[in-house]
Design an enzyme around this catalytic site. Structure first.
Site, mmCIF file in Angstrom:
data_model
loop_
_atom_site.group_PDB
_atom_site.id
_atom_site.type_symbol
_atom_site.label_atom_id
_atom_site.label_comp_id
_atom_site.label_asym_id
_atom_site.label_seq_id
_atom_site.Cartn_x
_atom_site.Cartn_y
_atom_site.Cartn_z
ATOM 1 N N ASN A 116 0.836 -1.208 0.000
ATOM 2 C CA ASN A 116 0.000 0.000 0.000
ATOM 3 C C ASN A 116 0.873 1.261 0.000
ATOM 4 O O ASN A 116 0.488 2.289 -0.547
ATOM 5 C CB ASN A 116 -0.910 0.002 1.226
ATOM 6 C CG ASN A 116 -2.047 -1.002 1.090
ATOM 7 O OD1 ASN A 116 -2.873 -0.895 0.182
ATOM 8 N ND2 ASN A 116 -2.076 -1.995 1.959
ATOM 9 N N HIS A 135 12.332 -0.089 3.956
ATOM 10 C CA HIS A 135 11.938 0.526 2.692
ATOM 11 C C HIS A 135 12.916 1.639 2.325
ATOM 12 O O HIS A 135 13.325 2.412 3.193
ATOM 13 C CB HIS A 135 10.525 1.097 2.798
ATOM 14 C CG HIS A 135 9.555 0.135 3.406
ATOM 15 N ND1 HIS A 135 9.412 -1.156 2.958
ATOM 16 C CD2 HIS A 135 8.703 0.269 4.455
ATOM 17 C CE1 HIS A 135 8.505 -1.777 3.690
ATOM 18 N NE2 HIS A 135 8.073 -0.942 4.617
HETATM 19 N N1 LIG Z 1 -1.219 2.211 3.925
HETATM 20 C C1 LIG Z 1 -0.363 1.486 4.616
HETATM 21 O O1 LIG Z 1 0.809 1.814 4.780
HETATM 22 C C2 LIG Z 1 -0.844 0.243 5.277
HETATM 23 C C3 LIG Z 1 -0.057 -0.363 6.254
HETATM 24 C C4 LIG Z 1 -0.544 -1.480 6.919
HETATM 25 C C5 LIG Z 1 -1.757 -2.022 6.548
HETATM 26 N N2 LIG Z 1 -2.481 -1.453 5.550
HETATM 27 C C6 LIG Z 1 -3.753 -2.019 5.122
HETATM 28 O O2 LIG Z 1 -4.746 -1.688 6.078
HETATM 29 C C7 LIG Z 1 -5.702 -2.746 6.144
HETATM 30 C C8 LIG Z 1 -5.869 -3.189 7.603
HETATM 31 O O3 LIG Z 1 -4.629 -3.622 8.125
HETATM 32 P P1 LIG Z 1 -4.595 -4.574 9.392
HETATM 33 O O4 LIG Z 1 -3.173 -4.809 9.716
HETATM 34 O O5 LIG Z 1 -5.502 -4.072 10.446
HETATM 35 O O6 LIG Z 1 -5.188 -5.919 8.732
HETATM 36 P P2 LIG Z 1 -5.773 -7.228 9.442
HETATM 37 O O7 LIG Z 1 -5.646 -8.315 8.457
HETATM 38 O O8 LIG Z 1 -5.189 -7.394 10.803
HETATM 39 O O9 LIG Z 1 -7.329 -6.870 9.632
HETATM 40 C C9 LIG Z 1 -8.188 -6.604 8.563
HETATM 41 C C10 LIG Z 1 -9.603 -6.903 9.030
HETATM 42 O O10 LIG Z 1 -10.516 -6.379 8.069
HETATM 43 C C11 LIG Z 1 -11.552 -7.345 7.828
HETATM 44 N N3 LIG Z 1 -12.101 -7.112 6.485
HETATM 45 C C12 LIG Z 1 -11.547 -7.399 5.290
HETATM 46 N N4 LIG Z 1 -12.375 -7.024 4.287
HETATM 47 C C13 LIG Z 1 -13.474 -6.482 4.869
HETATM 48 C C14 LIG Z 1 -14.672 -5.908 4.372
HETATM 49 N N5 LIG Z 1 -14.915 -5.849 3.062
HETATM 50 N N6 LIG Z 1 -15.580 -5.418 5.250
HETATM 51 C C15 LIG Z 1 -15.341 -5.482 6.579
HETATM 52 N N7 LIG Z 1 -14.235 -6.034 7.122
HETATM 53 C C16 LIG Z 1 -13.308 -6.534 6.275
HETATM 54 C C17 LIG Z 1 -10.840 -8.692 7.987
HETATM 55 O O11 LIG Z 1 -11.772 -9.705 8.263
HETATM 56 C C18 LIG Z 1 -9.908 -8.397 9.176
HETATM 57 O O12 LIG Z 1 -10.570 -8.593 10.404
HETATM 58 C C19 LIG Z 1 -5.178 -3.874 5.220
HETATM 59 O O13 LIG Z 1 -5.811 -3.782 3.950
HETATM 60 C C20 LIG Z 1 -3.711 -3.540 5.060
HETATM 61 O O14 LIG Z 1 -3.188 -3.977 3.838
HETATM 62 C C21 LIG Z 1 -2.047 -0.330 4.935
#
Ligand SMILES: NC(=O)c1ccc[n+]([C@@H]2O[C@H](COP(=O)([O-])OP(=O)(O)OC[C@H]3O[C@@H](n4cnc5c(N)ncnc54)[C@H](O)[C@@H]3O)[C@@H](O)[C@H]2O)c1
Length: 271
Positions: A192, A222
């Protein structure tokens, strides 16, 4: 401030903890949205005594001022535009979804039309302030190398197709090298940061991405290099992974909290 959270994982848990401690002033979580009654978000909602909802209509019924998307690309597609159209500010963590130009434009248009804020935090990287300033003058090159221990690249369809034995790696292995436009969709939960770098800078087609599995690493590391008319800069970030999720960096979690803090503020330091 009434806050809704989509997702019940690492970032959602961190948010709830800080808001409960009062670290975000008057912010109050009014709903957690999950995919089904079996979602992790349900347990989290119960533990923090927050209503658990399963769809957009129920989320809107809780009247959030701002919604933090911490779920998946799919959630950005499902909730993004309708929330913004209704005037609800949106903080997007799964910003790789916005590599889809049509989706990104829809969200941008909805934000402009309703006046709601669309915010994509810097996540696990930094330097976007300098990049944005440099872009006004003109930037020729932006590259990002996303390097993580092999375990962080497990369970990704694109990597599995490469047929690499991640556990057996003895030296760094390049998994992808090319434009962010092509690379970001291959790694839906891992790069991301290349998406937000592209959007803050010279776009998905001109931003170069390198993805590396390195068995010598403990931290997700990174490297960002920028060259333009105002000069050049290079940044190295060594990110501590969240304890329960090696794909997510602590810095990314806190970047989301910082973005939420900024929503209500009329003062801004840094570009
Ligand atoms: N921008 C960045 O730098 C960055 C960094 C870390 C994580 N992220 C992103 O942020 C998001 C969350 O990260 P995290 O570490 O909390 O992930 P995680 O996997 O710990 O939790 C994600 C949660 O979202 C739920 N989920 C997935 N799709 C869904 C939907 N359509 N509706 C409702 N719930 C849904 C999953 O069941 C899970 O419980 C991920 O997509 C991750 O890739 C972005």
């Amino acid at each position: 401030m009434r806050v809704g959270i989509i997702g019940g994982g690492t970032i959602a848990r961190l948010f709830l903890g800080h808001i409960r401690r009062g670290d975000l002033g008057h912010a109050r979580v009014v709903a957690i949205a999950g995919r089904s009654q079996r979602s992790r978000g349900r347990e989290l909602a119960k533990a923090f005594r927050v209503p658990f909802v399963l769809d957009l209509k129920s989320l809107l019924a809780k009247k959030p001022d701002v919604v933090v998307e911490a779920a998946s690309h799919e959630a950005v597609r499902e909730y993004g535009e309708p929330l913004l159209r209704k005037g609800v500010a949106l903080i997007v963590l799964s910003c790789g979804a916005l590599c889809d130009d049509a989706l990104r434009r829809k969200l941008e248009r909805a934000a402009v039309k309703s006046g709601a804020l669309l915010s994509v935090p810097s996540g696990g990287i930094g330097g976007l302030d300098a990049l944005k300033a440099a872009c006004v003058a003109g930037v020729e090159e932006v590259t990002i190398a996303v390097t993580k221990p092999p375990a962080a690249w497990k369970g990704i369809a694109y990597v599995e197709k490469l047929g690499i034995d991640l556990d057996g790696l003895r030296e760094p292995r390049i998994l992808f090298e090319g434009p962010a436009r092509e690379g970001v969709p291959h790694f839906p939960a891992n790069v991301n940061i290349a998406a937000v770098l592209s959007m803050a800078g010279i776009g998905f087609d001109r931003t170069r991405l390198k993805v590396v599995a390195d068995p010598a690493l403990k931290h997700n590391t990174h490297y960002i290099d920028v060259k333009g008319r105002t000069g050049s800069f290079s940044i190295k970030l060594e990110n501590v992974p969240a304890p329960d999720n090696p794909k997510t960096a602590w810095l990314a979690c806190y970047s989301a909290l910082a973005a939420l803090k900024a929503v209500g503020s009329r003062v801004r330091y840094g570009t």
